[in-house]
Design a protein around this motif. Structure first.
Motif, PDB file in Angstrom:
ATOM      1  N   ASP A  18       1.005  -1.124   0.042  1.00 20.62           N
ATOM      2  CA  ASP A  18      -0.011  -0.045   0.059  1.00 20.62           C
ATOM      3  C   ASP A  18       0.821   1.303   0.019  1.00 20.62           C
ATOM      4  OD1 ASP A  18      -1.864   1.955   0.253  1.00 20.62           O
ATOM      5  OD2 ASP A  18      -2.455   1.316   2.101  1.00 20.62           O
ATOM      6  N   TYR A  20       0.000   4.314  -0.977  1.00 22.70           N
ATOM      7  CA  TYR A  20      -1.031   5.695  -0.941  1.00 22.70           C
ATOM      8  C   TYR A  20      -0.730   6.440   0.242  1.00 22.70           C
ATOM      9  CZ  TYR A  20      -2.493   3.712  -5.278  1.00 22.70           C
ATOM     10  OH  TYR A  20      -2.606   3.240  -6.612  1.00 22.70           O
ATOM     11  N   ILE A 249      -7.534  -5.872  -8.654  1.00 18.45           N
ATOM     12  CA  ILE A 249      -7.917  -4.587  -8.091  1.00 18.45           C
ATOM     13  C   ILE A 249      -9.267  -4.219  -7.764  1.00 18.45           C
ATOM     14  CG2 ILE A 249      -7.493  -1.973  -8.017  1.00 18.45           C
ATOM     15  CD1 ILE A 249      -4.658  -2.525  -9.272  1.00 18.45           C
ATOM     16  N   GLU A 282      -6.758   3.316  -8.296  1.00 19.21           N
ATOM     17  CA  GLU A 282      -5.421   2.481  -7.733  1.00 19.21           C
ATOM     18  C   GLU A 282      -5.085   1.770  -9.236  1.00 19.21           C
ATOM     19  OE1 GLU A 282      -4.595  -1.073  -4.819  1.00 19.21           O
ATOM     20  OE2 GLU A 282      -6.475  -0.177  -4.550  1.00 19.21           O
ATOM     21  N   GLN A 286       2.492   2.346 -11.493  1.00 21.16           N
ATOM     22  CA  GLN A 286       2.712   3.107 -10.400  1.00 21.16           C
ATOM     23  C   GLN A 286       3.483   4.277 -10.870  1.00 21.16           C
ATOM     24  OE1 GLN A 286       1.463   2.703  -7.000  1.00 21.16           O
ATOM     25  NE2 GLN A 286       0.233   1.543  -8.450  1.00 21.16           N
ATOM     26  N   ARG A 318      -4.158  10.698  -7.264  1.00 22.34           N
ATOM     27  CA  ARG A 318      -4.601  11.020  -5.781  1.00 22.34           C
ATOM     28  C   ARG A 318      -4.356  12.325  -5.265  1.00 22.34           C
ATOM     29  NH1 ARG A 318      -5.881   6.572  -2.254  1.00 22.34           N
ATOM     30  NH2 ARG A 318      -6.093   4.473  -3.586  1.00 22.34           N
TER      31      ARG A 318
END
Length: 402
Positions: A18, A20, A249, A282, A286, A318
């Motif tokens: 994770d 984020y 996801i 998500e 990345q 985000r």
């Protein structure tokens, strides 16, 4: 620039599980981050990442697109479009666009539905792994059928790709097995290219063999074997990974947002918007890496010429500076607020984005029927540990019978 108070390690178990929370801190506290451990810089705010994606003169792809390539000063795929800057990139991209057309992509719908139906028909609703039994299997077949790969080798393309991307926590460089997997992939495409030059078929490799490209000196020539193999490796890899990870996801995310799953069940016209929100919230990819061709002053920090820089597209997606309530998953979100960077931006935006979107929309539609009410077996969910790509290797679910 923050060096000590934030530990951003894109090859750590925490990142794979994770990232984020770390992304939020990077955006707020260190919009230009420097990693002493791996010697790279990172941008995380939407405005900065989007601008860097578009500024290919400053943030170059010609020196490699992974930290390993940029820092070593060598990469072995110099004839692939992903390692090119304009004007060479522009010529090659226009060529690929001639064979990877919207019509050609839309023509794959029958193949997509056939492969989805094939794997779902073999699945046991009482013991179903959305990734291992389904999403890892059908996307690679769609793109390899399109390319012209024989049936016996289609799943090998996926397995070799996974091996080449695998990075156990703490490891930045590709393993020997990963390097060998890439060599096997290249050899597969090379052999098919030789066959198609002798006997063309109705597939993309045959069409790539037939087209001509204008070279820098003004001459027009056919693509050579290495150039075609580079295209195939790039398209085959992207086609195998993105949708496979996105659907895993999606299963986890919707298990935590059941009301929005129910919205999709009630109104299938919302599925394309749901795919866009999944990609923003998500998305599997990345980051992308670039080489900085000149000193850059940003947020009070000098990024020096020659530095490797990581453009954190997943962090940018985000960013509350770009999206209202950016940390909230909302399939009804206003898409006009900011650019979704899940497939990159500018000249290196993903060639297969339209195909990935089409596959994801169709697959979600089928999953809404196959598992209208489901429960994720959280204890047995398994994350992947791949360079630049996050997602799940296993997402077992139990389909509740109504």
């Amino acid at each position: 620039m923050t060096r000590a108070t934030i530990d951003f390690d894109p090859f750590s178990e925490q990142h794979f599980n994770d990232p984020y929370g770390t992304y939020r801190r990077l955006r707020d506290e260190a919009p230009v981050y420097y990693s002493e451990k791996y010697n790279f810089y990172a941008l995380s705010r939407h405005a900065d990442v989007a601008a860097a994606f578009k500024d290919f003169e400053t943030y170059s792809s010609a020196y490699g697109v992974t930290l390993e390539e940029i820092q070593s000063g060598q990469h072995s795929h110099n004839k692939s479009i992903i390692w090119m800057d304009p004007p060479e990139h522009r010529r090659m991209r226009s060529l690929v666009n001639k064979v990877f057309t919207p019509r050609a992509i839309q023509a794959q719908e029958e193949v997509i539905r056939d492969r989805i139906t094939h794997y779902l028909s073999k699945a046991d609703p009482a013991n179903f792994d959305v990734v291992a039994d389904f999403s890892a299997l059908f996307p690679v077949e769609v793109i390899t059928i399109m390319l012209g790969v024989p049936e016996a080798d289609r799943q090998n393309v996926r397995l070799w790709l996974e091996t080449s991307l695998e990075r156990p926590p703490g490891r930045m460089t590709q393993s020997r097995a990963g390097n060998e997997a890439m060599m096997k992939t290249g050899a597969l495409y090379y052999n098919i290219i030789q066959e198609r030059r002798v006997e063309p078929q109705d597939d993309m490799i045959s069409r790539l063999c037939a087209v001509e490209v204008e070279r820098e000196d003004g001459t027009r020539t056919s693509l050579d074997d290495v150039e075609i193999a580079g295209f195939c490796t790039l398209l085959g890899g992207a086609g195998a990974e993105t949708v496979a990870k996105l659907l895993g996801i999606a299963t986890v995310v919707f298990s935590k947002h059941r009301d929005q799953w129910e919205q999709l069940r009630a109104d299938r016209s919302k599925i394309p918007a749901a795919v866009e929100e999944l990609l923003r919230y998500e998305g599997p990819v990345q980051y992308d890496c670039r080489y900085v061709t000149k000193d850059v002053e940003l947020h009070g920090t000098t990024i020096p010429q020659g530095a490797a820089i990581m453009l954190l597209g997943a962090a940018a997606n985000r960013d509350e500076r770009a999206f209202t309530d950016a940390e909230i998953f909302d399939i009804n979100r206003d898409r006009a607020q900011a650019q979704n960077l899940a497939f990159g931006y500018g000249i290196h935006s993903c060639l297969g984005a339209a195909l990935a979107r089409l596959e994801s929309v169709i697959a979600l539609d089928y999953l809404l029927d196959f598992m209208p009410d489901y429960e994720v077996d959280v204890a047995n969910v398994k994350r992947t540990t791949l360079t630049s790509v996050n997602g799940y290797a296993r997402v077992p679910v139990r389909v509740r019978q109504g």
